[in-house]
Design a protein around this motif. Structure first.
Motif, PDB file in Angstrom:
ATOM      1  N   ALA A 169       0.802  12.981   0.878  1.00  0.00           N
ATOM      2  CA  ALA A 169       1.280  14.128   0.106  1.00  0.00           C
ATOM      3  C   ALA A 169       0.136  15.094  -0.215  1.00  0.00           C
ATOM      4  CB  ALA A 169       1.940  13.651  -1.187  1.00  0.00           C
ATOM      5  N   ARG A 170      -1.065  14.536  -0.379  1.00  0.00           N
ATOM      6  CA  ARG A 170      -2.225  15.393  -0.665  1.00  0.00           C
ATOM      7  C   ARG A 170      -2.482  16.371   0.477  1.00  0.00           C
ATOM      8  NH1 ARG A 170      -5.259  18.652  -0.889  1.00  0.00           N
ATOM      9  NH2 ARG A 170      -7.349  18.790  -1.758  1.00  0.00           N
ATOM     10  N   PHE A 171      -2.360  15.890   1.713  1.00  0.00           N
ATOM     11  CA  PHE A 171      -2.692  16.739   2.849  1.00  0.00           C
ATOM     12  C   PHE A 171      -1.465  17.422   3.457  1.00  0.00           C
ATOM     13  CE2 PHE A 171      -6.065  13.528   2.640  1.00  0.00           C
ATOM     14  CZ  PHE A 171      -7.171  14.355   2.562  1.00  0.00           C
ATOM     15  N   LEU A 177       0.811  -1.212   0.000  1.00  0.00           N
ATOM     16  CA  LEU A 177       0.000   0.000   0.000  1.00  0.00           C
ATOM     17  C   LEU A 177       0.847   1.265   0.000  1.00  0.00           C
ATOM     18  CD1 LEU A 177      -2.710  -0.990   2.628  1.00  0.00           C
ATOM     19  CD2 LEU A 177      -3.076  -0.700   0.178  1.00  0.00           C
ATOM     20  N   GLY A 178       2.161   1.122   0.149  1.00  0.00           N
ATOM     21  CA  GLY A 178       3.046   2.270   0.285  1.00  0.00           C
ATOM     22  C   GLY A 178       2.813   3.405  -0.700  1.00  0.00           C
ATOM     23  N   PRO A 179       2.773   3.149  -2.025  1.00  0.00           N
ATOM     24  CA  PRO A 179       2.583   4.252  -2.971  1.00  0.00           C
ATOM     25  C   PRO A 179       1.277   5.008  -2.771  1.00  0.00           C
ATOM     26  CG  PRO A 179       3.406   2.311  -4.101  1.00  0.00           C
ATOM     27  CD  PRO A 179       3.064   1.875  -2.709  1.00  0.00           C
ATOM     28  N   LEU A 180       0.209   4.296  -2.434  1.00  0.00           N
ATOM     29  CA  LEU A 180      -1.084   4.958  -2.249  1.00  0.00           C
ATOM     30  C   LEU A 180      -1.106   5.749  -0.942  1.00  0.00           C
ATOM     31  CD1 LEU A 180      -3.580   2.227  -3.497  1.00  0.00           C
ATOM     32  CD2 LEU A 180      -2.610   4.155  -4.742  1.00  0.00           C
ATOM     33  N   VAL A 181      -0.516   5.206   0.115  1.00  0.00           N
ATOM     34  CA  VAL A 181      -0.443   5.940   1.377  1.00  0.00           C
ATOM     35  C   VAL A 181       0.421   7.195   1.190  1.00  0.00           C
ATOM     36  CG1 VAL A 181       0.324   5.845   3.784  1.00  0.00           C
ATOM     37  CG2 VAL A 181      -0.803   3.871   2.762  1.00  0.00           C
ATOM     38  N   SER A 182       1.502   7.064   0.434  1.00  0.00           N
ATOM     39  CA  SER A 182       2.365   8.218   0.153  1.00  0.00           C
ATOM     40  C   SER A 182       1.588   9.306  -0.586  1.00  0.00           C
ATOM     41  CB  SER A 182       3.578   7.796  -0.681  1.00  0.00           C
ATOM     42  OG  SER A 182       4.390   6.890   0.022  1.00  0.00           O
ATOM     43  N   ALA A 183       0.808   8.893  -1.581  1.00  0.00           N
ATOM     44  CA  ALA A 183       0.021   9.858  -2.340  1.00  0.00           C
ATOM     45  C   ALA A 183      -1.001  10.555  -1.447  1.00  0.00           C
ATOM     46  CB  ALA A 183      -0.688   9.150  -3.498  1.00  0.00           C
TER      47      ALA A 183
END
Length: 307
Positions: free
Chosen positions: A112-114, A103-109
């Motif tokens: 980064a959004r917030f 899930l790392g890339p999605l959690v990073s995204a």
């Protein structure tokens, strides 16, 4: 390095990362904290030797002294990931750990959004939603029985720490782009391994690993972690990040396959179903991102040729 060579090297990196589960299942007497201690200690030793040879010991330790808070923040993130990964492997199945870590890339995204105000594409929001459904699906049996357990909770620390590390690395990159001398974050992996070893030593004492176990743990530290980390840094300079993320998913597939074939650790139907949804969401999101990136480069080249 050519694109093809970089792809093949990233496949090798994913393979080396993927053997953690099957190697851990070969251990005889080492407990969870001792496993983490020895793996981190051997990783630190291997990276210390390799970086000293490649860069010279003086330059390496000068980077550590001048690294500032970003270097140490990244090192703490690596420490958390090194520690949580091995602890999770001793508490739950390899499939559960690897699929949660993916899930790392999605959690990073999402962070980064917030945290950085990055705008997320609609495809990424959909991928996050589908991955969340997949994680619940993976855990549904444990949730229904009230036995989801600490293993899953510890495994979820991995993508969180990875996302925070990515934020630190991006801030260092932004400092460079703005003309400020950014710290060299490459020694952070070495420092993270040292911190992990120091953190887990008291809980691991007295050390009881057999010679058999020490051989496997040395392999984990040197070949499963130190070497692929060095290679991944080289690959990241050639391949776009969506392509790296796509190829890194091979670690999950191979890691689950190894313990299924050679350790008899067969994933449950819910883990396979939910995991397929997580991997599918990740793969589609990264593939669309890679296609968009290539289209943008092609358009920029066409515009430059027209001028």
């Amino acid at each position: 390095m050519t694109h093809r060579s970089a792809v093949l090297l990233m496949v090798l990196v994913a393979f080396l990362w993927s053997i953690a589960g099957i190697v851990t299942r070969q251990l005889e007497s080492a407990g969870s904290f001792e496993v983490t201690f020895w793996r981190s200690a051997f990783t630190a030793l291997s990276l210390g030797v390799a970086l000293s040879v490649l860069r010279g010991p003086g330059r390496l330790w000068r980077s550590v002294r001048q690294g500032g808070w970003m270097l140490w923040a990244s090192a703490v993130c690596w420490c958390v990931m090194f520690t949580a990964f091995m602890l999770a492997l001793t508490l739950t199945t390899v499939a559960n750990v690897l699929l949660t870590m993916a899930l790392g890339p999605l959690v990073s995204a999402l962070i980064a959004r917030f945290a950085l105000g990055h705008r997320l594409a609609a495809r990424t929001w959909w991928a996050i939603a589908l991955a969340a459904v997949g994680i619940v699906w993976m855990q549904r049996e444990g949730l229904a029985a009230g036995t989801a357990g600490w293993g899953s909770a510890v495994a979820f620390v991995l993508p969180l720490a990875g996302a925070l590390n990515w934020i630190v690395i991006r801030r260092a990159g932004a400092a460079t782009a703005g003309g400020t001398a950014a710290p060299d974050l490459r020694p952070s992996v070495l420092l993270g391994a040292l911190l992990s070893a120091l953190l887990t030593l008291p809980a691991a004492w007295p050390l009881q690993a057999s010679t058999h176990d020490l051989g496997w743990l040395a392999l984990l530290g040197a070949l499963q972690l130190a070497l692929p980390c060095l290679l991944a840094v080289r690959v990241a300079a050639v391949l776009p990040s969506p392509e790296v993320a796509l190829l890194a998913l091979l670690e999950v597939v191979m890691g689950v396959l190894w313990v299924w074939l050679f350790a008899g650790e067969r994933p449950s139907a819910s883990v396979l179903g939910g995991g397929a949804l997580v991997l599918g969401a990740l793969a589609l999101n990264e593939w669309l991102g890679l296609r968009g990136e290539r289209a943008g480069r092609a358009a920029a080249q066409a515009s430059g040729s027209a001028r």
